[in-house]
Each structure stands twice: as structure tokens, then as C-alpha cells.
Design a protein around this motif. Structure first.
Motif, PDB file in Angstrom:
ATOM      1  N   UNK A  84       0.805  -1.225   0.000  1.00 18.62           N
ATOM      2  CA  UNK A  84       0.000   0.000   0.000  1.00 18.62           C
ATOM      3  C   UNK A  84       0.839   1.277   0.000  1.00 18.62           C
ATOM      4  N   UNK A  85       2.134   1.148  -0.335  1.00 19.62           N
ATOM      5  CA  UNK A  85       2.974   2.348  -0.431  1.00 19.62           C
ATOM      6  C   UNK A  85       2.441   3.265  -1.518  1.00 19.62           C
ATOM      7  N   UNK A  86       2.413   4.565  -1.246  1.00 17.91           N
ATOM      8  CA  UNK A  86       1.807   5.513  -2.173  1.00 17.91           C
ATOM      9  C   UNK A  86       2.794   6.121  -3.165  1.00 17.91           C
ATOM     10  N   UNK A  87       4.068   5.845  -2.981  1.00 23.25           N
ATOM     11  CA  UNK A  87       5.063   6.363  -3.920  1.00 23.25           C
ATOM     12  C   UNK A  87       6.063   5.271  -4.262  1.00 23.25           C
ATOM     13  N   UNK A  88       6.734   5.450  -5.380  1.00 20.85           N
ATOM     14  CA  UNK A  88       7.747   4.476  -5.780  1.00 20.85           C
ATOM     15  C   UNK A  88       8.874   4.406  -4.771  1.00 20.85           C
ATOM     16  N   UNK A  89       9.217   5.550  -4.199  1.00 25.50           N
ATOM     17  CA  UNK A  89      10.299   5.590  -3.207  1.00 25.50           C
ATOM     18  C   UNK A  89       9.941   4.784  -1.975  1.00 25.50           C
ATOM     19  N   UNK A  90       8.719   4.987  -1.483  1.00 26.15           N
ATOM     20  CA  UNK A  90       8.260   4.252  -0.306  1.00 26.15           C
ATOM     21  C   UNK A  90       8.146   2.762  -0.599  1.00 26.15           C
TER      22      UNK A  90
END
Length: 281
Positions: A84-90
Motif C-alpha cells: 500500500x505504499x503511495x510512492x515508488x520511493x516508499x
């Protein structure tokens, strides 16, 4: 059920956990949801079907409800974080952390091809002892064992463990474990060797009764069981051992080598009449 580090999808892990518990007991989505603190009886069922998501906060409650501790708890949270990470970095951070955790806590399951490992207590004890005695000679390791073993036997055991890739030697001549933990596969895969190892450890357990209570822990129950209750207890014991391994692999240091035995065996013949489960101490 597979080890948690073999999973990448937290929904699949929850579903497999539920299915396994359901096979051995009257486990239900209602009971599971209550244990995890959800008001909806079917919330976790919907999670497994992809209709609902877990938040990081609720992931911790679910992990606890499944009895996850130590690195298994952390790994489950990271699976949810990744999903459920909202960004590619996360997403990348959660993925890399999960991979690092899996690598650090890799557990090796030994089966038929490595049955020699189970032939003697010396293999498991020396495997745990050697990495934490850097620079020690075989005689020093032999003296560190509570059970009788010669320096020559220690040398032979070390050679076997290195050959079997259960230990590796670094450039300084010290030993390191190739895996943080070793568990036995199906006993059917290594029947003779596994029985012999369990027999040896059972005898050592009897000898340990002479130790002070501060150095050993033993208790036992005599139980009247149905076959269903027996299967449930066996499943609970397997889950317990999994949690113990997770706790034991949290620390890189070792202060002492222990053996944990749990036995559940019949003390009577099968009774013709079905009785309700009874227990006595």
C-alpha cells in the motif's frame, strides 16, 4: 504452511493462515476478526479477497492475532507497507527492507538429502557453539559442551558441517552459520535419524533434572483427548515452535546453547467410548 519469508503477498499469507487453522479446528472469520480487534466479522475475509486493505496500524493487530513475533511480525508489517505504499520511493524502501529481513533471518529446512545432520546431537550443538567461540580450538569447544565429546569428534563434526554447508569458514579460520536457523522437515523424510536425535535429546533432558531450577524449565500435563483435540494441540505446538525460532534469531550473539523439547505421546490404548476432553495435572 510455508515460512513467512517465502511470502510476498500479505493477503495470501493471511488466507493460508486461516485455511490451516480451519483444517485443525472450528476457527472462523468471526473468531479471527474478534481476536484482531475488528468489529466486522468478515473484514479479514474481504481483505483476503482484495475488497479491503489493511492499514499499518491494523496490520500490527492482525500480526499479533496470528501469533507473529520478532522478525516475523516485522516482515508482515513490511509486506503490508509494500502493498500500500503511495510512492515508488516508499515502495522501494519497503521492498528492500523486507528483502534484507528475509536474508538476515533465512531459515533452512533440512530433509532427506541431509539426514546425516540428525544422527547425532553433536552436529546441532557444535553448529550453534562454533560461531560464538572465535579462535577456539576443538579442545576448547569440547570442554564448552555439557555432554561428553572429544576434540577429535569436534574436528570431525566441524568438517561435516562445513561440507554440508551448514557452517562456513572465514579467512581468519573462524566459523559462521550459513543460515540463522535450521528446522526439521517432515519427520517421514528422515525417520531413522530423526528418531535417534530425539532419543538422544530425551536422555539429556532426563539428566538435566539434576540442574538447578534457575537453569532449566520443565513441566508436564496428563490429558484426556479426542483426536480432534490432539490435532489442535499439535498445530498450536507447531505455531509455538515457529515463534520460538523467530525470537531466537533476533539476536546475533549467543550466551549459551539450549535444547527445547516438547513431547506429546499416548499413555493409554485408544478407548472405545468417546469421552469429552478431560485434563489433569
Amino acid at each position: 504452511m510455508k515460512e513467512i519469508i517465502e511470502y510476498t503477498d500479505y493477503r495470501k499469507f493471511i488466507q493460508d493462515y486461516y485455511d490451516e487453522r480451519k483444517r485443525c479446528s472450528a476457527f472462523s472469520w468471526h473468531a479471527f476478526a474478534q481476536k484482531a480487534g475488528f468489529s466486522s466479522d468478515v473484514y479479514l475475509k474481504y481483505v483476503c479477497e482484495g475488497k479491503k486493505n489493511l492499514s499499518i496500524a491494523s496490520a500490527g493487530s492482525v500480526a499479533t492475532a496470528m501469533g507473529l513475533v520478532g522478525f516475523e511480525y516485522d516482515y508482515f508489517i513490511l509486506m503490508v507497507s509494500y502493498a500500500h505504499a503511495k510512492s515508488d520511493t516508499a515502495k522501494r524502501a519497503a521492498f528492500e527492507e523486507r528483502c534484507a529481513l528475509a536474508q538476515a533471518h533465512k531459515i533452512r529446512v533440512l530433509g532427506n538429502e541431509e539426514f546425516d545432520y540428525f544422527k547425532s546431537w553433536k552436529n546441532s550443538v557444535i553448529r550453534e557453539l562454533a560461531p560464538h567461540m572465535p579462535g577456539a580450538k576443538p579442545l576448547e569447544m569440547a570442554k564448552a559442551c555439557r555432554q561428553k565429546i572429544s576434540a577429535a569428534e569436534v574436528s570431525e563434526t566441524l568438517d561435516f558441517l562445513v561440507k554440508a554447508k551448514l557452517l562456513k569458514k572465514d579467512r581468519s579460520g573462524n566459523y559462521q552459520q550459513t543460515d540463522k536457523a535450521i528446522v526439521m522437515g517432515s519427520v517421514d523424510a528422515v525417520p531413522v535419524a530423526a528418531r535417534e536425535l530425539q532419543r538422544q535429546m530425551g536422555e539429556f533432558a532426563i539428566q538435566s533434572l539434576d540442574l538447578p531450577l534457575s537453569e532449566r524449565m520443565m513441566s508436564g500435563y496428563t490429558l484426556g483427548l479426542t483426536r480432534r483435540a490432539y490435532e489442535r494441540i499439535r498445530k498450536e505446538t507447531e505455531d509455538y515452535f515457529r515463534r520460538v525460532v523467530a525470537i531466537a534469531t533476533e539476536d546475533d550473539e549467543t550466551e549459551r546453547v539450549y535444547r527445547l523439547n516438547v513431547q506429546l505421546f499416548p499413555m493409554s490404548e485408544r478407548l472405545g467410548k468417546k469421552n469429552e476432553d478431560k485434563k489433569g495435572r
